[in-house]
Design an enzyme around this catalytic site. Structure first.
Site, PDB file in Angstrom:
ATOM      1  N   PHE A 122      16.586  -2.653   8.003  1.00 56.65           N
ATOM      2  CA  PHE A 122      17.764  -3.440   7.653  1.00 56.65           C
ATOM      3  C   PHE A 122      17.294  -4.753   7.005  1.00 56.65           C
ATOM      4  O   PHE A 122      16.359  -5.396   7.498  1.00 56.65           O
ATOM      5  CB  PHE A 122      18.592  -3.711   8.909  1.00 56.65           C
ATOM      6  CG  PHE A 122      19.930  -4.303   8.610  1.00 56.65           C
ATOM      7  CD1 PHE A 122      20.996  -3.492   8.241  1.00 56.65           C
ATOM      8  CD2 PHE A 122      20.138  -5.674   8.667  1.00 56.65           C
ATOM      9  CE1 PHE A 122      22.234  -4.034   7.948  1.00 56.65           C
ATOM     10  CE2 PHE A 122      21.380  -6.228   8.377  1.00 56.65           C
ATOM     11  CZ  PHE A 122      22.425  -5.398   8.018  1.00 56.65           C
ATOM     12  N   TYR A 174      29.320  -6.757  16.968  1.00 55.05           N
ATOM     13  CA  TYR A 174      30.552  -6.340  16.273  1.00 55.05           C
ATOM     14  C   TYR A 174      30.574  -4.868  15.862  1.00 55.05           C
ATOM     15  O   TYR A 174      31.553  -4.403  15.311  1.00 55.05           O
ATOM     16  CB  TYR A 174      30.821  -7.234  15.052  1.00 55.05           C
ATOM     17  CG  TYR A 174      29.653  -7.407  14.087  1.00 55.05           C
ATOM     18  CD1 TYR A 174      29.372  -6.439  13.145  1.00 55.05           C
ATOM     19  CD2 TYR A 174      28.854  -8.537  14.129  1.00 55.05           C
ATOM     20  CE1 TYR A 174      28.301  -6.600  12.268  1.00 55.05           C
ATOM     21  CE2 TYR A 174      27.792  -8.711  13.266  1.00 55.05           C
ATOM     22  CZ  TYR A 174      27.519  -7.737  12.324  1.00 55.05           C
ATOM     23  OH  TYR A 174      26.470  -7.888  11.469  1.00 55.05           O
TER      24      TYR A 174
HETATM   25  C1  LIG Z   1      24.199  -5.057  11.514  1.00 56.06           C
HETATM   26  C2  LIG Z   1      22.747  -5.322  11.671  1.00 56.06           C
HETATM   27  C3  LIG Z   1      22.277  -6.638  11.750  1.00 56.06           C
HETATM   28  C4  LIG Z   1      23.237  -7.781  11.628  1.00 56.06           C
HETATM   29  O1  LIG Z   1      22.645  -9.027  11.592  1.00 56.06           O
HETATM   30  P1  LIG Z   1      23.574 -10.324  11.656  1.00 56.06           P
HETATM   31  O2  LIG Z   1      22.632 -11.446  11.581  1.00 56.06           O
HETATM   32  O3  LIG Z   1      24.306 -10.293  12.967  1.00 56.06           O
HETATM   33  O4  LIG Z   1      24.503 -10.274  10.494  1.00 56.06           O
HETATM   34  C5  LIG Z   1      20.920  -6.829  11.941  1.00 56.06           C
HETATM   35  N1  LIG Z   1      20.063  -5.772  12.032  1.00 56.06           N
HETATM   36  C6  LIG Z   1      20.500  -4.498  11.935  1.00 56.06           C
HETATM   37  C7  LIG Z   1      19.537  -3.377  12.060  1.00 56.06           C
HETATM   38  C8  LIG Z   1      21.845  -4.243  11.735  1.00 56.06           C
HETATM   39  O5  LIG Z   1      22.273  -2.993  11.626  1.00 56.06           O
END
Ligand SMILES: *Cc1c(COP(=O)(O)O)cnc(C)c1O
Length: 405
Positions: A123, A217
């Site tokens: 990610f 979320y």
């Molecule tokens: C959704 C997600 C995030 C989200 O990061 P935020 O800082 O809360 O926006 C991070 N890592 C992964 C693997 C995700 O799927």
């Protein structure tokens, strides 16, 4: 298909939970892995917190409504969902910020080592946060494809940072095996559970994990931008020093001392004043997921995704599956590759079937089983078949890229 689906729904032990969520009329929601549905109890709880605790209680509510311990309380409720002890998890900030804190904390715990190992295609925020620390001169980023991770774990690696369920493909890492390999190589491990916490059983204690982060979320239904959570194994907590040394992570925030002294335990991960409204909403989502139970949610999501594949195949849909075919090897999602994935996704959304698109060619469907029915699978598969057969995705309106895809 529809008839078979209805029989399956009849025998579904989780069928009663759908009505605990607001699932809009005419919508088949296959994106609970991106933004979970609204629990029906949330608006009431938020109204209570806003009107009563904030409106009437004002500043007194930090004590009288126990706002001050909300990050710990919500963390303790998340803990059993991920195989952690209540004192090992805290709900705060975003996943990105928690990654920054924990990567930074891990590096000095392995003196002489600077490499943070991850995989390309993880990610984005995970690999960007490593990059940021690299620019500060604190880390060196190394990305190795998953089949090469073991050999990439050399004596320079301080931390292995991986996402348990891959956001695009749903592919799972073997947490036990990789944590052991990292430890054998003298490295620490940080698991990103954003796509697994609340969706499938995770056992941080069993795999002897050091650190973890996860999202509020998605499967925890905490609402848009909900606080995330962070885990530090109890055995490491006294050693952890994180750089965002804000006053809420102080041992005695209200002593107003000029000098920072970290709070004992996981509390030291706090930085600034916690967002009480966000935490209050997250608590409702976590309570509901805990009530249903991750084991049952996982079993049903596997059954749903397998049934969905069966319906697609019986409808004559031939899409290239990029997720593992074995449900035990994937998270609660199915992803397909198609060069026109974006337009197909938009055409489906116009029909009320909400999945999502992941650049450049992935059509992703999530199976948040707390509120999905087998009937939804049969209907969604019919819509996919129709969209492909009619070629309606070719309409110009479905090709315009929006800001958020
Ligand atoms: C959704 C997600 C995030 C989200 O990061 P935020 O800082 O809360 O926006 C991070 N890592 C992964 C693997 C995700 O799927």
């Amino acid at each position: 298909m529809l008839e078979r689906a209805r029989i399956l729904d009849e025998g579904d032990p989780l069928k009663g939970f759908r009505e605990r969520f607001l699932v809009p009329e005419g919508v088949i929601y296959l994106d609970g892995n991106s933004l979970g549905c609204l629990p029906k109890a949330t608006p009431h709880r938020l109204a209570e917190v806003v009107q009563g605790e904030w409106g009437e209680g004002l500043i007194r509510s930090w004590n009288s409504a126990d706002w001050i311990t909300l990050p710990q309380r919500v963390g303790a409720k998340i803990a059993p969902l991920i195989g952690a002890q209540p004192h090992e998890v805290i709900a705060c900030d975003s996943v990105s910020v928690n990654l920054y804190k924990l990567i930074s904390a891990a590096l000095p715990m392995r003196p002489g080592r600077k490499t943070v190992l991850s995989e390309p295609g993880n990610f984005p925020t995970d690999v960007y946060m490593i990059e940021g620390l690299e620019k500060q001169g604190l880390a060196e980023r190394r990305l190795a494809p998953r089949e090469r991770l073991f050999e990439a774990l050399d004596e320079d690696v301080a931390l292995l940072l991986l996402t348990h369920a891959h956001y695009k493909t749903g592919e799972l890492f073997d947490m036990v095996e990789l944590t052991r390999a990292a430890h054998d190589a003298g490295a620490l491990v940080l698991w990103d559970l954003s796509h697994s916490g609340g969706a499938l059983p995770v056992d941080l204690s069993d795999c002897n994990a050091d650190f973890a982060v996860g999202c509020g979320y998605k499967y925890l239904n905490g609402g848009p931008g909900a606080p995330a959570y962070a885990f530090v194994a109890g055995r490491l907590q006294a050693e952890v020093a994180q750089p965002l040394s804000g006053w809420m992570g102080h041992a005695r925030p209200f002593a107003f001392s000029d000098d920072y002294a970290p709070a004992p335990g996981v509390d030291r991960l706090l930085c600034g004043t916690p967002g009480i409204l966000g935490l209050a909403a997250l608590e409702v989502g976590v309570d509901l997921i805990a009530e249903i139970g991750v084991e049952r949610l996982h079993a049903k999501s596997q059954a749903l995704s397998e049934f969905f594949r069966q319906c697609l195949s019986e409808s004559g849909v031939e899409l290239e599956l990029v997720s593992p075919t074995d449900p035990a090897q994937r998270g609660s999602q199915l992803s397909f590759r198609h060069t026109e994935a974006y337009a197909i996704c938009q055409a489906l959304i116009a029909r009320g079937v909400i999945g999502d698109f992941r650049d450049p060619d992935i059509l992703r469907f999530g199976f948040a089983s707390a509120y999905l029915r087998f009937e939804d699978m049969a209907e969604a598969a019919r819509h996919v078949a129709e969209v492909l057969e009619t070629g309606e995705w070719q309409r110009e309106e479905f090709r315009q890229r929006a800001a958020v895809t």
